[in-house]
Design an enzyme around this catalytic site. Structure first.
Site, short mmCIF file in Angstrom:
data_model
loop_
_atom_site.label_atom_id
_atom_site.label_comp_id
_atom_site.label_asym_id
_atom_site.label_seq_id
_atom_site.Cartn_x
_atom_site.Cartn_y
_atom_site.Cartn_z
N CYS A 123 12.68 20.27 -4.90
CA CYS A 123 11.87 21.10 -4.00
C CYS A 123 10.98 20.17 -3.21
O CYS A 123 10.60 19.11 -3.70
CB CYS A 123 11.01 22.08 -4.79
SG CYS A 123 10.18 23.27 -3.70
N CYS A 133 7.40 25.15 0.05
CA CYS A 133 8.74 24.81 -0.45
C CYS A 133 9.78 24.82 0.68
O CYS A 133 10.96 24.59 0.44
CB CYS A 133 9.14 25.77 -1.57
SG CYS A 133 7.93 25.84 -2.89
N LYS A 202 12.82 33.46 -9.38
CA LYS A 202 11.50 32.85 -9.47
C LYS A 202 10.49 33.73 -8.76
O LYS A 202 10.63 34.00 -7.56
CB LYS A 202 11.53 31.45 -8.85
CG LYS A 202 10.19 30.74 -8.88
CD LYS A 202 10.32 29.32 -8.37
CE LYS A 202 8.97 28.62 -8.34
NZ LYS A 202 9.08 27.25 -7.83
N ARG A 212 0.33 23.32 -10.12
CA ARG A 212 0.03 22.89 -8.75
C ARG A 212 -1.04 21.81 -8.75
O ARG A 212 -1.03 20.93 -7.90
CB ARG A 212 -0.34 24.09 -7.88
CG ARG A 212 0.90 24.96 -7.67
CD ARG A 212 0.62 26.21 -6.87
NE ARG A 212 1.82 27.05 -6.85
CZ ARG A 212 1.85 28.28 -6.36
NH1 ARG A 212 0.77 28.82 -5.83
NH2 ARG A 212 2.98 28.97 -6.38
N ARG A 224 3.13 31.75 -1.25
CA ARG A 224 4.58 31.61 -1.35
C ARG A 224 5.31 32.97 -1.36
O ARG A 224 6.47 33.05 -1.74
CB ARG A 224 4.94 30.86 -2.63
CG ARG A 224 4.33 29.46 -2.77
CD ARG A 224 5.23 28.56 -3.56
NE ARG A 224 4.62 27.38 -4.14
CZ ARG A 224 4.23 26.30 -3.47
NH1 ARG A 224 4.33 26.28 -2.16
NH2 ARG A 224 3.72 25.26 -4.11
N LYS A 255 11.90 32.68 -14.14
CA LYS A 255 10.61 32.00 -14.18
C LYS A 255 9.55 32.85 -13.52
O LYS A 255 9.81 33.35 -12.43
CB LYS A 255 10.76 30.68 -13.44
CG LYS A 255 9.48 29.92 -13.22
CD LYS A 255 9.73 28.70 -12.40
CE LYS A 255 8.40 28.04 -12.12
NZ LYS A 255 8.51 26.92 -11.22
C1 PBG Z 1 7.97 23.81 -7.24
C2 PBG Z 1 7.78 24.28 -8.62
C3 PBG Z 1 6.70 25.02 -9.15
C4 PBG Z 1 6.93 25.10 -10.53
C5 PBG Z 1 8.10 24.42 -10.79
N1 PBG Z 1 8.63 23.94 -9.59
C6 PBG Z 1 5.46 25.52 -8.58
C7 PBG Z 1 5.38 26.53 -7.52
O1 PBG Z 1 6.29 27.28 -7.21
O2 PBG Z 1 4.29 26.53 -6.96
C8 PBG Z 1 6.00 25.76 -11.50
C9 PBG Z 1 6.07 25.25 -12.90
C10 PBG Z 1 4.92 25.61 -13.76
O3 PBG Z 1 4.00 26.35 -13.40
O4 PBG Z 1 4.93 25.13 -14.90
N2 PBG Z 1 8.61 24.66 -6.37
#
Ligand code: PBG
Length: 337
Positions: A123, A133, A202, A212, A224, A255
């Site tokens: 990403c 992203c 997600k 973050r 997002r 997720k």
């Molecule tokens: C990046 C990404 C994120 C996570 C994993 N890959 C963060 C987001 O979408 O801001 C989150 C993982 C976590 O909170 O442990 N796209």
């Protein structure tokens, strides 16, 4: 009228040995993928909002992986962290072969071979000055996060990871067509054996806060919600998962995990033949750590209950910051059940 004796489900709970014998769900260190934050230079730095987690310089990653493998954890997910000065609008460092993730991969393969299974997060948010992203563009008089121009960047990033030795690339940006774009690019470059674990489902979640901070990947404007899913929707998860399956994903992911156990169950029952990962995300970890620090919960008991619940819901694999500690506790014979 027939008279039945009083039925006694409690018989199966009478001793620990009986409970263990009839348990439907069993946790093992082999269930876990351990997330690791890796950077090119400097000292190992603690992540304040995630007690026990660090940003590791590339050279230290070997020892961390070796130590985890000694505890039976053999799968890892790498996240690259770079300084803000190196980030730009188009996230050019995301596909830099000298970046932290490719460098760590090369070192791991050279020193440890292919026993550790390495997933890499694909990403651009941690490499982009805007923290999104996808690439922000002005289109038809409004600012949007552009889907299609992002695809070529993440495809390139995936190829760089494959070249450096990733077993699986894991696109997490929720761009439409990301799995297809990556699959085509990998195949074209000859990386037909590199797999794709898609962050298919997600959600736009408040539980990503600590991550973050860890990855320096918070969006610098907006949020997002135009690309991550709306927490009110479960059926939409079926659409996301089926598209990723059609596009060539090898494994699927839901997720976060805890607030979405229903979605884990739904995806597992709809796509039983696809290994399903669930991401027990940063905020879920930090809530447990914070309450444990205050003495408000029994940490081991809560961690086992959480991980078991995620598995019981239908996850085959759990991506969790608790991986190392939980593996140790399992190997010590601890069980709260
Ligand atoms: C990046 C990404 C994120 C996570 C994993 N890959 C963060 C987001 O979408 O801001 C989150 C993982 C976590 O909170 O442990 N796209």
């Amino acid at each position: 009228m027939t008279h039945y004796p009083l039925l006694r489900p409690r018989r199966l709970r009478l001793t620990k040995t009986i409970r263990d014998l009839v348990a439907e769900t069993r946790l093992s260190p082999q269930d876990f993928i351990m997330p690791l934050f890796v950077k090119n230079e400097g000292e190992k730095e603690p992540i304040m909002s995630m007690p026990g987690q660090y940003r590791y310089p590339v050279q230290e990653i070997l020892q961390v992986i070796q130590n985890a493998m000694d505890q039976g954890v053999k799968a890892f997910m790498l996240f690259g962290v770079i300084p803000d000065e190196l980030k730009d609008h188009y996230a050019r460092r995301a596909y830099d072969p000298q970046g932290p993730v490719p460098q760590a991969l090369k070192l791991i393969r050279r020193e440890l071979g292919w026993e550790p299974t390495i997933f890499t997060d694909v990403c651009i948010c941690g490499y982009a000055s805007h923290g999104h992203c996808g690439i922000p563009v002005e289109k038809h008089g409004r600012k949007i996060i552009d889907n299609d121009s992002t695809l070529s960047i993440i495809a390139r990033m995936a190829v760089v990871h494959a070249e450096a030795g990733a077993d699986f690339v894991a696109p997490s940006g929720m761009m439409d067509g990301m799995v297809k774009a990556i699959r085509e690019a990998l195949d074209k470059e000859g990386y037909t054996d590199t797999g794709i674990l898609s962050y298919a489902v997600k959600y736009a979640s408040g539980f990503y806060g600590p991550f973050r901070e860890a990855a320096g990947s918070a969006p610098r404007f907006g949020d997002r919600r135009s690309y991550q899913m709306d927490p009110r929707n479960a059926l939409e998860a079926l659409k996301e998962a089926s598209l990723d399956v059609e596009e060539g994903a090898d494994m699927l992911m839901v997720k976060p995990a805890l607030a979405y156990l229903d979605v884990i169950r739904l995806i597992k029952s709809s796509f039983p033949e696809y290994p399903l990962a669930a991401y027990n995300v940063s905020g879920e970890y930090s809530l447990v750590k914070a309450a444990a620090e205050k003495g408000w919960i029994d940490e081991k008991m809560v961690v086992f209950e959480i991980l078991t619940a995620i598995k019981r819901a239908g996850a085959d694999v759990i991506i969790t910051y608790h991986a190392l500690e939980a593996a140790k506790w399992i190997r010590e014979g601890y069980s709260p059940f």
